[in-house]
Design an enzyme around this catalytic site. Structure first.
Site, PDB file in Angstrom:
ATOM      1  N   ASN A 198     -26.773   7.450 -37.054  1.00 16.65           N
ATOM      2  CA  ASN A 198     -28.078   7.330 -37.721  1.00 16.65           C
ATOM      3  C   ASN A 198     -28.531   8.736 -38.103  1.00 16.65           C
ATOM      4  O   ASN A 198     -28.922   9.517 -37.230  1.00 16.65           O
ATOM      5  CB  ASN A 198     -29.076   6.662 -36.760  1.00 16.65           C
ATOM      6  CG  ASN A 198     -30.488   6.640 -37.313  1.00 16.65           C
ATOM      7  OD1 ASN A 198     -30.709   6.963 -38.490  1.00 16.65           O
ATOM      8  ND2 ASN A 198     -31.442   6.254 -36.486  1.00 16.65           N
ATOM      9  N   LYS A 246     -31.082   9.607 -39.706  1.00 17.86           N
ATOM     10  CA  LYS A 246     -32.552   9.717 -39.759  1.00 17.86           C
ATOM     11  C   LYS A 246     -32.990  10.438 -41.038  1.00 17.86           C
ATOM     12  O   LYS A 246     -32.338  10.298 -42.071  1.00 17.86           O
ATOM     13  CB  LYS A 246     -33.080  10.385 -38.478  1.00 17.86           C
ATOM     14  CG  LYS A 246     -32.552   9.676 -37.216  1.00 17.86           C
ATOM     15  CD  LYS A 246     -33.267  10.056 -35.957  1.00 17.86           C
ATOM     16  CE  LYS A 246     -32.695   9.270 -34.785  1.00 17.86           C
ATOM     17  NZ  LYS A 246     -33.386   9.523 -33.521  1.00 17.86           N
ATOM     18  N   HIS A 259     -36.048   0.232 -35.477  1.00 17.45           N
ATOM     19  CA  HIS A 259     -35.821   1.484 -34.751  1.00 17.45           C
ATOM     20  C   HIS A 259     -37.138   1.927 -34.107  1.00 17.45           C
ATOM     21  O   HIS A 259     -38.215   1.753 -34.686  1.00 17.45           O
ATOM     22  CB  HIS A 259     -35.290   2.570 -35.697  1.00 17.45           C
ATOM     23  CG  HIS A 259     -34.806   3.770 -34.934  1.00 17.45           C
ATOM     24  ND1 HIS A 259     -35.660   4.732 -34.451  1.00 17.45           N
ATOM     25  CD2 HIS A 259     -33.561   4.139 -34.546  1.00 17.45           C
ATOM     26  CE1 HIS A 259     -34.949   5.646 -33.791  1.00 17.45           C
ATOM     27  NE2 HIS A 259     -33.681   5.307 -33.837  1.00 17.45           N
ATOM     28  N   GLU A 282     -38.556   4.682 -33.798  1.00 19.70           N
ATOM     29  CA  GLU A 282     -39.389   5.600 -34.593  1.00 19.70           C
ATOM     30  C   GLU A 282     -40.229   4.817 -35.600  1.00 19.70           C
ATOM     31  O   GLU A 282     -41.358   5.186 -35.909  1.00 19.70           O
ATOM     32  CB  GLU A 282     -38.500   6.651 -35.275  1.00 19.70           C
ATOM     33  CG  GLU A 282     -38.020   7.691 -34.266  1.00 19.70           C
ATOM     34  CD  GLU A 282     -36.660   8.278 -34.551  1.00 19.70           C
ATOM     35  OE1 GLU A 282     -36.153   8.160 -35.684  1.00 19.70           O
ATOM     36  OE2 GLU A 282     -36.090   8.880 -33.611  1.00 19.70           O
ATOM     37  N   GLU A 305     -31.876   1.305 -27.221  1.00 19.22           N
ATOM     38  CA  GLU A 305     -32.195   2.729 -27.286  1.00 19.22           C
ATOM     39  C   GLU A 305     -33.484   2.995 -26.507  1.00 19.22           C
ATOM     40  O   GLU A 305     -34.586   2.787 -27.040  1.00 19.22           O
ATOM     41  CB  GLU A 305     -32.404   3.160 -28.737  1.00 19.22           C
ATOM     42  CG  GLU A 305     -31.199   2.924 -29.631  1.00 19.22           C
ATOM     43  CD  GLU A 305     -31.238   3.825 -30.868  1.00 19.22           C
ATOM     44  OE1 GLU A 305     -30.326   4.638 -31.015  1.00 19.22           O
ATOM     45  OE2 GLU A 305     -32.196   3.730 -31.644  1.00 19.22           O
ATOM     46  N   GLY A 360     -33.431  11.782 -28.720  1.00 12.03           N
ATOM     47  CA  GLY A 360     -33.718  13.144 -29.177  1.00 12.03           C
ATOM     48  C   GLY A 360     -34.237  14.059 -28.077  1.00 12.03           C
ATOM     49  O   GLY A 360     -34.730  15.147 -28.352  1.00 12.03           O
ATOM     50  N   SER A 384     -29.425  10.227 -27.117  1.00 10.52           N
ATOM     51  CA  SER A 384     -28.762  11.465 -26.678  1.00 10.52           C
ATOM     52  C   SER A 384     -27.281  11.280 -26.318  1.00 10.52           C
ATOM     53  O   SER A 384     -26.772  11.903 -25.394  1.00 10.52           O
ATOM     54  CB  SER A 384     -29.523  12.110 -25.520  1.00 10.52           C
ATOM     55  OG  SER A 384     -30.844  12.454 -25.933  1.00 10.52           O
TER      56      SER A 384
HETATM   57  P1  13P Z   1     -30.364  10.869 -30.596  1.00  7.25           P
HETATM   58  O1  13P Z   1     -28.890  10.604 -30.471  1.00  7.25           O
HETATM   59  O2  13P Z   1     -30.665  12.067 -31.448  1.00  7.25           O
HETATM   60  O3  13P Z   1     -31.035  10.904 -29.255  1.00  7.25           O
HETATM   61  O4  13P Z   1     -31.002   9.628 -31.399  1.00  7.25           O
HETATM   62  C1  13P Z   1     -30.691   8.334 -31.011  1.00  7.25           C
HETATM   63  C2  13P Z   1     -31.191   7.398 -32.049  1.00  7.25           C
HETATM   64  O5  13P Z   1     -32.387   7.210 -32.208  1.00  7.25           O
HETATM   65  C3  13P Z   1     -30.214   6.715 -32.905  1.00  7.25           C
HETATM   66  O6  13P Z   1     -30.807   5.704 -33.642  1.00  7.25           O
END
Ligand code: 13P
Length: 251
Positions: A9, A11, A95, A97, A167, A173, A212
């Site tokens: 992803n 982002k 997601h 976010e 997740e 992150g 992560s």
């Molecule tokens: P990270 O791997 O940067 O922690 O992000 C995970 C994520 O949100 C994938 O959709």
């Protein structure tokens, strides 16, 4: 056996130039047999990535889609039918976010899931708890509700052609990863919830872990019985690191 999937992803990252570099790196990767690989660039770069990865066994997906399947008057949104037309095969829905920053609710996420499927896209339903919810002992309840809304709205059969991604919000992150045991516990609960409705769907559905994941911790996560691959954020922006995670899924 379920075929592992490693999905990147990207982002809200990338410029035309950096995406071109990343494509070059991905094209050079020797991918293990027996796994699926997908990347989810920003909408703006989907066409560039599909063209750049032509001939490479990597699916391309979108990070979001509209609640309505077909094109129409919905300023700023992208219809699942447009994503399919562009060559996307999958789409992330729900997601964290988008749940947290854009205020997406379970009901809206169900509609996106259904709209995506009606256009032949495979939805990747993202679920996960916040740190506060985990500390309050509510992880299974929260994830169960996020998953349960889609089961109630669309029926368990919808998961015959969908993917789930667990997740934990506190692991995204942050550099904090769920331990393999913490992740496995939630993955098993997700599968059990689906199995209560339909054993075959539950056995076949792929459940990815995200939060992560990097080359250094991927193998121990992917070794768990209900973890069928990963949804990778930051580490997927580096082709070599992403390649190493793919190899961990293939071993
Ligand atoms: P990270 O791997 O940067 O922690 O992000 C995970 C994520 O949100 C994938 O959709």
């Amino acid at each position: 056996m379920r075929r592992p999937l490693v999905a990147g992803n990207w982002k809200m990252h990338g410029t035309r130039a950096s995406v071109a570099e990343l494509i070059k790196g991905l094209r050079h990767l020797a991918l293990p047999a027996g796994i699926d690989v997908a990347v989810f660039p920003s909408c703006l770069h989907i066409a560039q990535v599909i063209a750049g990865l032509e001939g490479k066994a990597m699916a391309v997906g979108a990070q979001n889609c509209a609640v309505e399947p077909m094109q129409g008057a919905l300023t700023g949104e992208v219809a699942p039918s447009q994503l399919a037309d562009a060559g996307c095969r999958m789409v992330l829905v729900g997601h964290s976010e988008r749940r947290q920053i854009m205020g997406e609710r379970d009901e809206m996420i169900s509609r996106k899931f259904a709209a995506a499927q009606s256009c032949g896209l495979v939805p990747v339903l993202c679920v996960g708890e916040t740190l506060e919810q985990r500390e309050a002992g509510k992880t299974i309840e929260v994830v169960g509700r996020q998953l349960g809304t889609v089961i109630e709205d669309l029926g368990v059969g919808a998961f015959a052609s969908a993917i789930v991604a667990y997740e934990p919000v506190w692991a995204i992150g942050t550099g904090l990863t769920a331990t393999p045991e913490q992740a496995q516990e939630v993955h098993a609960a997700i599968r059990a919830q689906l199995a209560a409705e339909n054993g075959e769907v539950a056995r076949k559905v792929r459940i990815l872990y995200g939060g992560s994941v990097k080359a250094a911790n991927a193998a121990e996560l992917f070794r768990m019985p209900d973890i069928d691959g990963g949804l990778i954020g930051g580490a997927s922006l580096n082709a070599d690191e992403f390649g190493a995670i793919c190899r961990a899924a293939g071993s």
